[in-house]
Design a protein around this motif. Structure first.
Motif, PDB file in Angstrom:
ATOM      1  N   THR A 398      42.735  31.158  48.916  1.00 40.17           N
ATOM      2  CA  THR A 398      42.134  31.440  47.608  1.00 40.17           C
ATOM      3  C   THR A 398      42.763  30.584  46.515  1.00 40.17           C
ATOM      4  O   THR A 398      42.064  30.055  45.639  1.00 40.17           O
ATOM      5  N   TYR A 479      34.643  35.947  36.163  1.00 35.87           N
ATOM      6  CA  TYR A 479      34.906  36.560  37.466  1.00 35.87           C
ATOM      7  C   TYR A 479      35.513  37.953  37.298  1.00 35.87           C
ATOM      8  O   TYR A 479      35.090  38.908  37.951  1.00 35.87           O
ATOM      9  N   VAL A 480      36.509  38.062  36.406  1.00 43.11           N
ATOM     10  CA  VAL A 480      37.142  39.361  36.171  1.00 43.11           C
ATOM     11  C   VAL A 480      36.130  40.358  35.619  1.00 43.11           C
ATOM     12  O   VAL A 480      36.104  41.538  36.004  1.00 43.11           O
ATOM     13  N   ASP A 481      35.263  39.886  34.730  1.00 44.63           N
ATOM     14  CA  ASP A 481      34.261  40.774  34.138  1.00 44.63           C
ATOM     15  C   ASP A 481      33.286  41.302  35.195  1.00 44.63           C
ATOM     16  O   ASP A 481      32.929  42.483  35.196  1.00 44.63           O
ATOM     17  N   ARG A 482      32.864  40.447  36.117  1.00 45.72           N
ATOM     18  CA  ARG A 482      31.930  40.870  37.159  1.00 45.72           C
ATOM     19  C   ARG A 482      32.588  41.815  38.151  1.00 45.72           C
ATOM     20  O   ARG A 482      31.962  42.748  38.643  1.00 45.72           O
ATOM     21  N   ARG A 483      33.853  41.565  38.470  1.00 47.34           N
ATOM     22  CA  ARG A 483      34.548  42.395  39.444  1.00 47.34           C
ATOM     23  C   ARG A 483      34.855  43.785  38.893  1.00 47.34           C
ATOM     24  O   ARG A 483      34.837  44.770  39.623  1.00 47.34           O
ATOM     25  N   ALA A 484      35.146  43.843  37.584  1.00 57.62           N
ATOM     26  CA  ALA A 484      35.572  45.120  36.995  1.00 57.62           C
ATOM     27  C   ALA A 484      34.505  45.728  36.092  1.00 57.62           C
ATOM     28  O   ALA A 484      34.802  46.582  35.268  1.00 57.62           O
ATOM     29  N   ARG A 485      33.256  45.289  36.254  1.00 56.74           N
ATOM     30  CA  ARG A 485      32.205  45.750  35.354  1.00 56.74           C
ATOM     31  C   ARG A 485      31.965  47.255  35.468  1.00 56.74           C
ATOM     32  O   ARG A 485      31.745  47.943  34.473  1.00 56.74           O
ATOM     33  N   THR A 486      32.007  47.786  36.675  1.00 56.69           N
ATOM     34  CA  THR A 486      31.730  49.216  36.858  1.00 56.69           C
ATOM     35  C   THR A 486      32.875  50.099  36.354  1.00 56.69           C
ATOM     36  O   THR A 486      32.657  51.251  35.995  1.00 56.69           O
ATOM     37  N   GLN A 488      34.894  49.376  33.756  1.00 58.89           N
ATOM     38  CA  GLN A 488      35.262  49.106  32.375  1.00 58.89           C
ATOM     39  C   GLN A 488      34.761  50.215  31.451  1.00 58.89           C
ATOM     40  O   GLN A 488      33.689  50.776  31.662  1.00 58.89           O
TER      41      GLN A 488
END
Length: 661
Positions: A398, A479-486, A488
């Protein structure tokens, strides 16, 4: 590291349940290039098929089955003719399997499929050969078949298991037809792109004579459109007078999902009318008070057309930029593929129902049958899942991918910076020539390119590094926003939105400063920081001129792109749809006329964008040179202006004639 440990063949070849490649040379599967699924009915979701993690045995075969046969039927027919077993055993794990094995043993050990049905290879995998007969979906002209375990299955069950793959088959058919259209119309597509190139060139030449007329006609058109909007809003406002419901306010009706309700209120049309009046007044006042600035911007547009005409080789430079960017993209993509295929085969426990407590746990196919998993979870198998591992290399895959992405952004920005600095150097040579074009040195573009490579590589790399860092941080934020969207809450979402907005603005500002810094580097040869500082101070001392010049140039270039792309699009539409057969007859055997049409439109836009990007860089360079010229010189014999006579005329300036002259 990627090229040493990666193996792209893992993506090129399908892999069986044991992790062996199908069709790879030098292996027992060299002549078996197609993957066969024992029981496709176990693959209930398209994602399972796409990820190749179907909970059924998969083997490599040389060809797909062509008939309906169950294992029991094969056993009966083999008693009279051994050729039935010779055909069936091609789809078994081993040729040593005997046809005398019972169906129960076959189901437990999965040495052979319980049934085979007509299939066709697609993406090197055997999928059902679906067809329609009088509107009815069939496989091998059958709507029902035996699955080999005593159950009668409907063809729709098979369709449900391979539903996602069937969509891919439709895409394949569409792709074949589109390819046929391209093979039929490629000559006309090239002709359309050539016409787009000629139109772009003609537009740049005509700007020398029509830039002012084009701008003022366009602005009068904008004022006319806004004026019509004001009149239309007033007419709708008067039409609603006397209606009781129109007297309500937006506050009274609240938030409504049906937007048509708002257009039945007088308040809505009155608000639109006030807004359009403000816009009309603002544009009129700006045109009146900034008319001299606009005249100067138009004169600079004409001067840019002259500069491009004197150095036509600059219009070819975008081709080099395209080639370099293609190399960068290829390098990044190949490295990413090698990294993705680094590692060793990983096997996981898979069950048809997915309810086993050992589901998705890693396993060893060599020792799997000796474990208790098969007893605890009936039907469980140890199938190949993906390539990975716990080695030091794989632990940092990664990190390597992130590093590869950052290098890609840095390289792309460096290529763009190199192009900007090269074009700036060529156009600066034009501006600072005393007599144009006599004093312009030969091959100004080639000289500017060599100068940028030899002396300014470090400055260009540093400027592109700053921009790449900001872009990388924006990608991380997304990326962080998409991963932690639910997970937040409203506050964190607000902060994320603010951060994205701030970094978007920062990226735009850095791009603007970098471009002007590269122009100063091309003119004076100073390092990036000094050039950026000098460019920023110079622009801030002339902020009004900068704003007007930027907007006028952007407006004219957008008009040019719309004109070129729209003209070619209309002509291509009339041509490919046979609307003008009297004038010229186009190809008549197209499956989808939109395929070549969209190609011509997109290609025309890219060509126009390439031409006008060079022209925009020319305008920006000439503008910076003009500001430097005005601050450094006063028109005297010792410090004469280098600007053209047309720019002097707009500014009411002139050089003091030399006595010798």
């Amino acid at each position: 590291m990627a090229w040493v440990h990666g193996d792209p063949r893992r993506l090129a070849y399908p892999t069986d349940s044991q992790g062996h490649f199908c069709g790879q040379k030098g292996t027992p599967n060299e002549n078996k290039s197609i993957l066969f699924y024992f029981n496709l009915l176990k693959c209930t979701t398209p994602s399972v098929m796409i990820n190749l993690q179907c909970p059924t045995t998969q083997i490599c075969v040389s060809h797909c089955p062509e008939r309906f046969v169950t294992y029991v039927e094969m056993q009966i027919r083999t008693k009279s003719n051994q050729t039935h077993w010779a055909y069936y055993k091609q789809f078994c794990k081993s040729s040593f399997v005997k046809p005398k094995k019972s169906l129960t043993d076959i189901l437990l050990e999965e040495d052979c499929p319980t049934a085979i049905f007509p299939s066709k290879p697609f993406l090197q995998r055997c999928f059902p050969d679906f067809s329609t007969n009088n509107g009815t979906l069939t496989v091998g002209n059958k709507t029902a078949f035996e699955d080999g375990s005593g159950k009668t299955r409907n063809v729709m069950e098979l369709r449900a298991a391979a539903n996602g793959i069937n969509r891919l088959l439709k895409v394949k058919s569409l792709g074949v037809k589109v390819f046929e259209d391209y093979s039929t119309s490629w000559f006309w597509i090239l002709m359309g792109l050539l016409i787009a190139m000629l139109l772009s060139w003609m537009f740049l030449i005509l700007l020398r004579y029509t830039a002012g007329l084009l701008f003022w006609i366009s602005m009068l058109g904008v004022l006319g459109i806004v004026g019509y909007g004001i009149w239309h809003c007033y007419r709708e406002y008067k039409k609603l007078q006397g209606k009781p419901t129109s007297e309500l306010t937006i506050y009274d009706i609240g938030i409504q999902t049906d937007l048509s309700i708002y257009f039945e209120l007088k308040q809505t049309w009155f608000a639109f009318m006030i807004i359009l009046c403000i816009v009309e007044g603002f544009i009129t006042i700006m045109l009146i008070f900034l008319r001299n600035r606009i005249r100067f911007a138009v004169a600079l547009l004409k001067e840019g057309s002259k500069a491009v005409g004197c150095i036509p080789s600059t219009l070819i430079y975008p081709v080099l930029t395209f080639i370099l960017i293609a190399i960068c993209i290829s390098y990044w993509a190949v490295t990413a593929v090698f990294l993705a295929t680094s590692g060793v085969p990983i096997y996981k426990v898979m069950t048809p129902g997915g309810q086993c407590i050992h589901e998705n746990k890693t396993c060893d196919p060599q020792t799997f049958n000796t474990t208790d998993i098969s007893k605890i979870c009936p039907g469980a198998m140890c199938n190949f899942a993906f390539y990975g591992g716990k080695s030091l290399l794989h632990q940092y895959i990664t990190v390597f991918q992130i590093y590869n992405l950052f290098a890609f952004l840095w390289l792309i920005n460096f290529v763009l910076a190199l192009g900007q600095c090269t074009l700036a150097g060529a156009f600066a040579t034009y501006y600072w020539a005393t007599k144009k074009p006599e004093d312009i040195p030969p091959f100004p573009l080639f000289t500017a390119f060599g100068r940028a490579i030899r002396y300014h590589t470090g400055s260009l790399a540093f400027g592109s590094l700053l921009l790449a860092s900001i872009q990388m941080f924006r990608i991380v934020l997304e990326y962080v926003d998409r991963r932690a969207r639910t997970a937040q809450n409203n506050i964190s979402k607000f902060l994320q939105c603010c951060l994205r907005c701030c970094f978007w603005c920062l990226e735009k500002m850095v791009k603007f400063l970098n471009k002007n810094a590269y122009i100063m580097i091309a003119i004076y040869g100073k390092n990036f920081c000094k050039s950026a500082k000098d460019a920023f101070n110079l622009l801030m001392r002339n902020v009004v001129r900068v704003a007007v010049m930027d907007k006028v140039t952007e407006f004219v270039l957008i008009l040019g792109k719309i004109l070129v792309t729209g003209s070619i699009g209309v002509l291509a539409f009339l041509f490919f749809t046979q609307r003008v057969p009297v004038i010229i007859k186009g190809p008549t055997s197209l499956n989808y006329y939109w395929a070549p049409l969209l190609t011509v439109i997109l290609g025309s836009f890219l060509i126009a964008h390439g031409f006008f990007t060079v022209y925009a860089m020319c305008i920006d360079t000439l503008f910076i040179c003009f500001l430097e010229d005005v601050e450094r010189n006063d028109g005297s014999t010792t410090r004469p202006y280098y600007m053209s006579q047309s720019l002097m005329k707009v500014l009411n300036q002139q050089n003091v004639p030399n006595k010798k002259q």
